[in-house]
Design an enzyme around this catalytic site. Structure first.
Site, short mmCIF file in Angstrom:
data_model
loop_
_atom_site.label_atom_id
_atom_site.label_comp_id
_atom_site.label_asym_id
_atom_site.label_seq_id
_atom_site.Cartn_x
_atom_site.Cartn_y
_atom_site.Cartn_z
N CYS A 287 -4.99 2.69 -3.38
CA CYS A 287 -3.73 3.18 -2.81
C CYS A 287 -2.62 2.14 -2.99
CB CYS A 287 -3.86 3.55 -1.34
SG CYS A 287 -5.10 4.81 -1.03
N HIS B 269 0.87 -1.18 0.00
CA HIS B 269 0.00 0.00 0.00
C HIS B 269 0.91 1.23 0.00
CE1 HIS B 269 -2.61 3.01 2.02
NE2 HIS B 269 -3.63 2.28 1.63
N LYS C 126 -10.14 -0.84 10.82
CA LYS C 126 -10.38 -2.03 9.99
C LYS C 126 -10.69 -3.25 10.87
CE LYS C 126 -7.07 -0.32 6.58
NZ LYS C 126 -7.82 0.31 5.52
N GLN D 78 -4.33 -5.16 6.95
CA GLN D 78 -5.35 -6.06 6.37
C GLN D 78 -5.29 -7.46 6.97
OE1 GLN D 78 -7.73 -4.99 4.62
NE2 GLN D 78 -6.99 -3.03 3.90
N ASP E 86 3.33 -4.50 7.94
CA ASP E 86 2.08 -3.74 7.84
C ASP E 86 0.94 -4.74 8.00
OD1 ASP E 86 -0.25 -2.60 6.95
OD2 ASP E 86 0.61 -1.67 5.16
N1 C6P Z 1 -6.21 0.59 3.07
C1 C6P Z 1 -8.10 0.25 1.59
O1 C6P Z 1 -9.20 0.56 1.12
P1 C6P Z 1 -4.67 3.84 7.42
O2 C6P Z 1 -5.25 4.71 6.35
O3 C6P Z 1 -3.43 4.41 8.03
O4 C6P Z 1 -5.68 3.36 8.41
O5 C6P Z 1 -4.23 2.49 6.67
C2 C6P Z 1 -3.37 2.55 5.56
C3 C6P Z 1 -3.15 1.19 5.00
C4 C6P Z 1 -1.90 0.62 5.13
N2 C6P Z 1 -1.66 -0.62 4.70
C5 C6P Z 1 -2.60 -1.37 4.12
C6 C6P Z 1 -2.28 -2.76 3.69
C7 C6P Z 1 -3.89 -0.84 3.96
O6 C6P Z 1 -4.83 -1.59 3.38
C8 C6P Z 1 -4.16 0.48 4.38
C9 C6P Z 1 -5.52 1.10 4.15
C10 C6P Z 1 -7.56 1.01 2.76
O7 C6P Z 1 -7.43 -0.67 1.13
C11 C6P Z 1 -7.70 2.50 2.57
S1 C6P Z 1 -6.63 3.10 1.29
#
Ligand code: C6P
Length: 422
Positions: free
Chosen positions: A379, A138, A241, A218, A215
């Site tokens: 993203c 991401h 999430k 997910q 990370d």
């Molecule tokens: N992905 C998606 O629709 P934040 O925004 O900091 O809570 O998470 C960022 C982020 C980082 N790593 C991964 C693997 C992610 O999936 C995400 C967030 C969302 O896929 C919003 S772009």
């Protein structure tokens, strides 16, 4: 998480191993209608809905406690501090951290990665060094490293992947060298759902003494995480999430690493003493928590962890596995539809493109049918570039989804095909 290869038992039973309707009633937003149709919420990778217990825990904080933490001598402040620190204890247990000193509250995954890049990274990465990420990242686990690399004259290198969206680990030995200072990889890809082989990656990095950031954004909604069993050096995730609130997340860090890292943001609570000449830092984890934290958010995250504990990961994983298998089978049978991301080990993501229909148009038509998905690059633009596409439609599942919702997704895709014609 699922393995859809022949080694995995085919368990698509279409019957949840729990009272799905009762669980769904705990999520107020799942009762909504959109355009006169019941909501089929299949955008859980973007953010998951919140059970009443999470909303009530936050409501209780504002109604009954509402005080700052670690500061006041008065009763409400002590109660707020206790509730905030109890939430940290829940996170420590949830991740199997050694102690609460290893649990830093952040705004989310993005902030966690930036914190490590700006503290450990700035101290340890020099000109000519390398940071190794993967082709599945991401933007949150790409851009902070690019910023660091640019500042230091270092280089970001990438573990490649194959057409299924599986990392090509044969490339690891040549990608890791004495120049590599950090490895940063996602546990689960948000764009494709691929579950990465973390033990292999982490072991290869550690053999060379390189620390690894994972990370977990997910992963935590779908699988139990044991940071010690994984041997991860840092593990970051977002509360929203995981059925918790937005604006709160966690950076787990191995204590020895966190202790040696300089602070990131300066301000209240992160100091031990301040004079105009010099300041000294608070102990862990407070050294990394400058300013008033998101107290209600942390308490909400604690309630979300309680909720997940109550349902149990074995139950969550079993039902999500059934949903993913069912969805994969049904979508694959739609003529003109191509699944993007076909790794044998996947978690809860169905990314696809349909001949002759732009993903955004698909998303709009599905929305009118009450089916909420995400359309775009998620993203993860390098993933889209790899497949030579601008966007996918992405249905992402949570354990509160039903077979009926997947049927509605498939029917809505077919309706879009009728609208757009052959
Ligand atoms: N992905 C998606 O629709 P934040 O925004 O900091 O809570 O998470 C960022 C982020 C980082 N790593 C991964 C693997 C992610 O999936 C995400 C967030 C969302 O896929 C919003 S772009």
């Amino acid at each position: 998480m699922s393995r859809t290869d022949e080694a995995a038992p085919r368990t698509t039973s279409a019957r949840p191993p729990f009272d799905l309707e009762r669980i769904r009633r705990e999520f107020p937003a799942l009762k909504r209608e959109v355009y006169g149709k019941p909501l089929a919420y299949l955008d859980n990778a973007a953010t998951a809905h919140k059970p009443a217990s999470v909303i009530e825990a936050m409501d209780h904080f504002y109604r009954e406690l509402n005080s700052n933490v670690h500061r006041g001598v008065h009763r409400l402040s002590q109660e707020a501090t206790d509730a905030f620190e109890r939430a940290r204890e829940k996170v420590a247990r949830f991740l199997h951290a050694q102690s609460t000193r290893e649990v830093i509250f952040t705004r989310g995954t993005t902030e966690g990665v930036n914190l490590v890049a700006q503290t450990y990274g700035r101290r340890h990465v020099q000109a000519g060094d390398e940071i190794l990420i993967s082709a599945l990242e991401h933007h949150s686990n790409i851009v902070p490293w690019q910023l660091l690399a640019e500042e230091k004259g270092a280089r970001v290198r990438v573990i490649p992947m194959d057409q299924r969206g599986v990392l090509t680990l044969e490339a690891l030995p040549t990608l890791l060298s004495e120049r590599t200072k950090i490895v940063a990889v996602t546990h689960v890809s948000n764009a494709l759902g691929t579950v990465n082989p973390l033990p292999t990656i982490i072991a290869a990095a550690h053999e060379r003494g390189i620390p690894v950031l994972v990370d977990g954004a997910q992963a935590v909604p779908h699988t139990a995480v044991d940071v010690r069993a994984l041997d991860a050096d840092w593990y970051v995730f977002s509360g929203h999430k995981l059925f918790g609130p937005t604006g709160i997340g966690v950076l787990y860090g191995r204590e020895s690493l966190l202790a040696a890292m300089p602070p990131w943001q300066g301000g209240g609570d992160m100091i031990s003493s301040v004079t105009f000449e010099k300041s000294t830092w608070n102990e862990l984890p407070y050294k990394f928590e400058a300013g008033t934290p998101d107290i209600a958010g942390a308490i909400g995250l604690g309630a979300a962890i309680d909720f997940v504990d109550r349902v149990g990961y074995p139950t969550i994983a079993a039902w999500e596995h059934s949903l993913l298998e069912y969805g994969t089978e049904k979508l694959t049978a739609v003529p003109g539809l191509r699944l993007i991301g076909t790794a044998p080990g996947k978690a809860s993501v169905l990314s696809f493109v349909v001949d002759g229909i732009h993903a955004h148009d698909l998303g709009t038509i599905l929305d009118r049918e009450g089916v909420a998905i995400r359309a775009g690059h998620h993203c993860a633009q390098p993933v889209m570039d790899f497949y030579g596409i601008a966007a996918t439609a992405r249905a992402s599942l949570a354990f509160y989804n039903s077979i009926d919702e997947i049927d509605r997704l498939v029917r809505a895709v077919r309706k879009a095909q009728e609208i757009f014609g052959p």
